[in-house]
Design a protein around this motif. Structure first.
Motif, PDB file in Angstrom:
ATOM      1  N   VAL A 119       0.688  -8.441  -1.155  1.00  0.00           N
ATOM      2  CA  VAL A 119       1.588  -9.244  -0.306  1.00  0.00           C
ATOM      3  C   VAL A 119       2.133 -10.429  -1.094  1.00  0.00           C
ATOM      4  O   VAL A 119       3.337 -10.731  -1.055  1.00  0.00           O
ATOM      5  CB  VAL A 119       0.853  -9.711   0.975  1.00  0.00           C
ATOM      6  CG1 VAL A 119       1.636 -10.784   1.699  1.00  0.00           C
ATOM      7  CG2 VAL A 119       0.590  -8.535   1.888  1.00  0.00           C
ATOM      8  N   ILE A 120       1.268 -11.100  -1.849  1.00  0.00           N
ATOM      9  CA  ILE A 120       1.706 -12.252  -2.651  1.00  0.00           C
ATOM     10  C   ILE A 120       2.715 -11.805  -3.709  1.00  0.00           C
ATOM     11  O   ILE A 120       3.762 -12.441  -3.895  1.00  0.00           O
ATOM     12  CB  ILE A 120       0.484 -12.952  -3.289  1.00  0.00           C
ATOM     13  CG1 ILE A 120      -0.354 -13.619  -2.194  1.00  0.00           C
ATOM     14  CG2 ILE A 120       0.925 -13.966  -4.337  1.00  0.00           C
ATOM     15  CD1 ILE A 120      -1.700 -14.128  -2.671  1.00  0.00           C
ATOM     16  N   GLU A 121       2.434 -10.699  -4.407  1.00  0.00           N
ATOM     17  CA  GLU A 121       3.365 -10.188  -5.424  1.00  0.00           C
ATOM     18  C   GLU A 121       4.690  -9.780  -4.799  1.00  0.00           C
ATOM     19  O   GLU A 121       5.750  -9.979  -5.395  1.00  0.00           O
ATOM     20  CB  GLU A 121       2.744  -9.015  -6.187  1.00  0.00           C
ATOM     21  CG  GLU A 121       1.645  -9.424  -7.136  1.00  0.00           C
ATOM     22  CD  GLU A 121       2.149 -10.326  -8.253  1.00  0.00           C
ATOM     23  OE1 GLU A 121       3.224 -10.044  -8.822  1.00  0.00           O
ATOM     24  OE2 GLU A 121       1.471 -11.322  -8.531  1.00  0.00           O
ATOM     25  N   GLY A 122       4.645  -9.182  -3.633  1.00  0.00           N
ATOM     26  CA  GLY A 122       5.883  -8.801  -2.938  1.00  0.00           C
ATOM     27  C   GLY A 122       6.733 -10.004  -2.579  1.00  0.00           C
ATOM     28  O   GLY A 122       7.956  -9.982  -2.721  1.00  0.00           O
ATOM     29  N   LYS A 123       6.095 -11.072  -2.125  1.00  0.00           N
ATOM     30  CA  LYS A 123       6.848 -12.289  -1.792  1.00  0.00           C
ATOM     31  C   LYS A 123       7.443 -12.923  -3.047  1.00  0.00           C
ATOM     32  O   LYS A 123       8.559 -13.456  -3.018  1.00  0.00           O
ATOM     33  CB  LYS A 123       5.947 -13.278  -1.055  1.00  0.00           C
ATOM     34  CG  LYS A 123       5.633 -12.813   0.355  1.00  0.00           C
ATOM     35  CD  LYS A 123       4.904 -13.871   1.136  1.00  0.00           C
ATOM     36  CE  LYS A 123       4.675 -13.351   2.545  1.00  0.00           C
ATOM     37  NZ  LYS A 123       4.343 -14.405   3.462  1.00  0.00           N
ATOM     38  N   ARG A 124       6.724 -12.879  -4.157  1.00  0.00           N
ATOM     39  CA  ARG A 124       7.268 -13.398  -5.421  1.00  0.00           C
ATOM     40  C   ARG A 124       8.480 -12.571  -5.863  1.00  0.00           C
ATOM     41  O   ARG A 124       9.464 -13.120  -6.361  1.00  0.00           O
ATOM     42  CB  ARG A 124       6.213 -13.383  -6.514  1.00  0.00           C
ATOM     43  CG  ARG A 124       5.183 -14.460  -6.368  1.00  0.00           C
ATOM     44  CD  ARG A 124       4.220 -14.426  -7.534  1.00  0.00           C
ATOM     45  NE  ARG A 124       3.154 -15.401  -7.358  1.00  0.00           N
ATOM     46  CZ  ARG A 124       2.057 -15.419  -8.086  1.00  0.00           C
ATOM     47  NH1 ARG A 124       1.864 -14.519  -9.032  1.00  0.00           N
ATOM     48  NH2 ARG A 124       1.134 -16.334  -7.876  1.00  0.00           N
ATOM     49  N   VAL A 126      10.542 -10.920  -3.948  1.00  0.00           N
ATOM     50  CA  VAL A 126      11.657 -11.279  -3.071  1.00  0.00           C
ATOM     51  C   VAL A 126      12.263 -12.601  -3.534  1.00  0.00           C
ATOM     52  O   VAL A 126      13.493 -12.772  -3.544  1.00  0.00           O
ATOM     53  CB  VAL A 126      11.188 -11.353  -1.595  1.00  0.00           C
ATOM     54  CG1 VAL A 126      12.228 -12.009  -0.713  1.00  0.00           C
ATOM     55  CG2 VAL A 126      10.855  -9.972  -1.076  1.00  0.00           C
ATOM     56  N   GLY A 127      11.440 -13.512  -3.958  1.00  0.00           N
ATOM     57  CA  GLY A 127      11.939 -14.804  -4.469  1.00  0.00           C
ATOM     58  C   GLY A 127      12.765 -14.621  -5.735  1.00  0.00           C
ATOM     59  O   GLY A 127      13.705 -15.385  -5.988  1.00  0.00           O
ATOM     60  N   ARG A 128      12.456 -13.613  -6.556  1.00  0.00           N
ATOM     61  CA  ARG A 128      13.224 -13.328  -7.776  1.00  0.00           C
ATOM     62  C   ARG A 128      14.386 -12.385  -7.499  1.00  0.00           C
ATOM     63  O   ARG A 128      15.051 -11.933  -8.424  1.00  0.00           O
ATOM     64  CB  ARG A 128      12.299 -12.706  -8.833  1.00  0.00           C
ATOM     65  CG  ARG A 128      11.234 -13.636  -9.349  1.00  0.00           C
ATOM     66  CD  ARG A 128      10.473 -13.003 -10.511  1.00  0.00           C
ATOM     67  NE  ARG A 128       9.880 -11.709 -10.175  1.00  0.00           N
ATOM     68  CZ  ARG A 128       8.598 -11.497  -9.908  1.00  0.00           C
ATOM     69  NH1 ARG A 128       7.752 -12.512  -9.919  1.00  0.00           N
ATOM     70  NH2 ARG A 128       8.139 -10.297  -9.628  1.00  0.00           N
ATOM     71  N   HIS A 129      14.583 -12.032  -6.224  1.00  0.00           N
ATOM     72  CA  HIS A 129      15.631 -11.104  -5.784  1.00  0.00           C
ATOM     73  C   HIS A 129      15.460  -9.729  -6.423  1.00  0.00           C
ATOM     74  O   HIS A 129      16.420  -9.094  -6.815  1.00  0.00           O
ATOM     75  CB  HIS A 129      17.030 -11.663  -6.072  1.00  0.00           C
ATOM     76  CG  HIS A 129      17.272 -12.975  -5.417  1.00  0.00           C
ATOM     77  ND1 HIS A 129      17.405 -13.098  -4.058  1.00  0.00           N
ATOM     78  CD2 HIS A 129      17.386 -14.236  -5.920  1.00  0.00           C
ATOM     79  CE1 HIS A 129      17.594 -14.367  -3.742  1.00  0.00           C
ATOM     80  NE2 HIS A 129      17.582 -15.090  -4.857  1.00  0.00           N
ATOM     81  N   SER A 131      14.118  -5.837  -5.883  1.00  0.00           N
ATOM     82  CA  SER A 131      13.786  -4.858  -4.857  1.00  0.00           C
ATOM     83  C   SER A 131      13.869  -3.479  -5.483  1.00  0.00           C
ATOM     84  O   SER A 131      14.406  -3.297  -6.579  1.00  0.00           O
ATOM     85  CB  SER A 131      14.731  -4.965  -3.658  1.00  0.00           C
ATOM     86  OG  SER A 131      16.024  -4.556  -4.043  1.00  0.00           O
TER      87      SER A 131
END
Length: 155
Positions: A119-124, A126-129, A131
């Motif tokens: 979950v933490i890696e996924g949010k990071r 998303v922050g780097r755009h 996908s």
């Protein structure tokens, strides 16, 4: 008229059978009659003698090195030196079961930890755009460029 006589006989027979079932037997404990058993009755039973011995003893088992480690990891013994030369099969089974439970708890904890990390890696990401869609588009663009270069390189 014969039906009434047959019905009278049937009721008398039923009364006799039910009254004998419902009537408490003299000198009999109600717990025993109802099918309940108590610990004192179970403990008073004597085991039959077999071959002149009063009880049959299960032979001990000499644990292997792996089984000694299982006994230690389960918390039954602190050191390998504390483990007796022979142990019972029940002790080994209990140690294995305890170790299984500990391993399952460890697997649960690792699974929850892995989910939190993802979950933490996924949010990071998303922050780097980042996908999967953008990664697939970039990969397909590279493939097209490679195909175009290989087509232009062939005369």
């Amino acid at each position: 008229m014969w039906a009434a006589a047959a019905a009278g006989r049937a009721t008398k027979m039923l009364e006799r059978n039910f009254s004998s079932i419902l009537r408490p037997t003299k000198g009999m404990d109600l717990k025993i009659k109802r099918g309940f058993c108590s610990k004192s009755q179970e403990g008073s039973k004597q085991k039959p003698e077999v071959g002149g011995h009063s009880t049959f003893k299960v032979p001990g088992h000499k644990p292997s090195d792996w089984e000694k480690k299982v006994l230690m990891w389960s918390g039954r013994f602190k050191k390998v030196d504390d483990i007796p030369e022979t142990v019972s099969f029940e002790l080994l089974d209990a140690a294995r079961n305890k170790l299984r439970v500990k391993i399952s708890y460890l697997m649960i904890a690792l699974t929850v930890l892995g989910c939190i990390v993802m979950v933490i890696e996924g949010k990071r990401a998303v922050g780097r755009h980042e996908s999967l869609a953008t990664q697939n588009m970039e990969r397909k663009a590279r493939w097209r460029e490679d195909i175009a270069q290989s087509a232009s390189a062939k005369p």
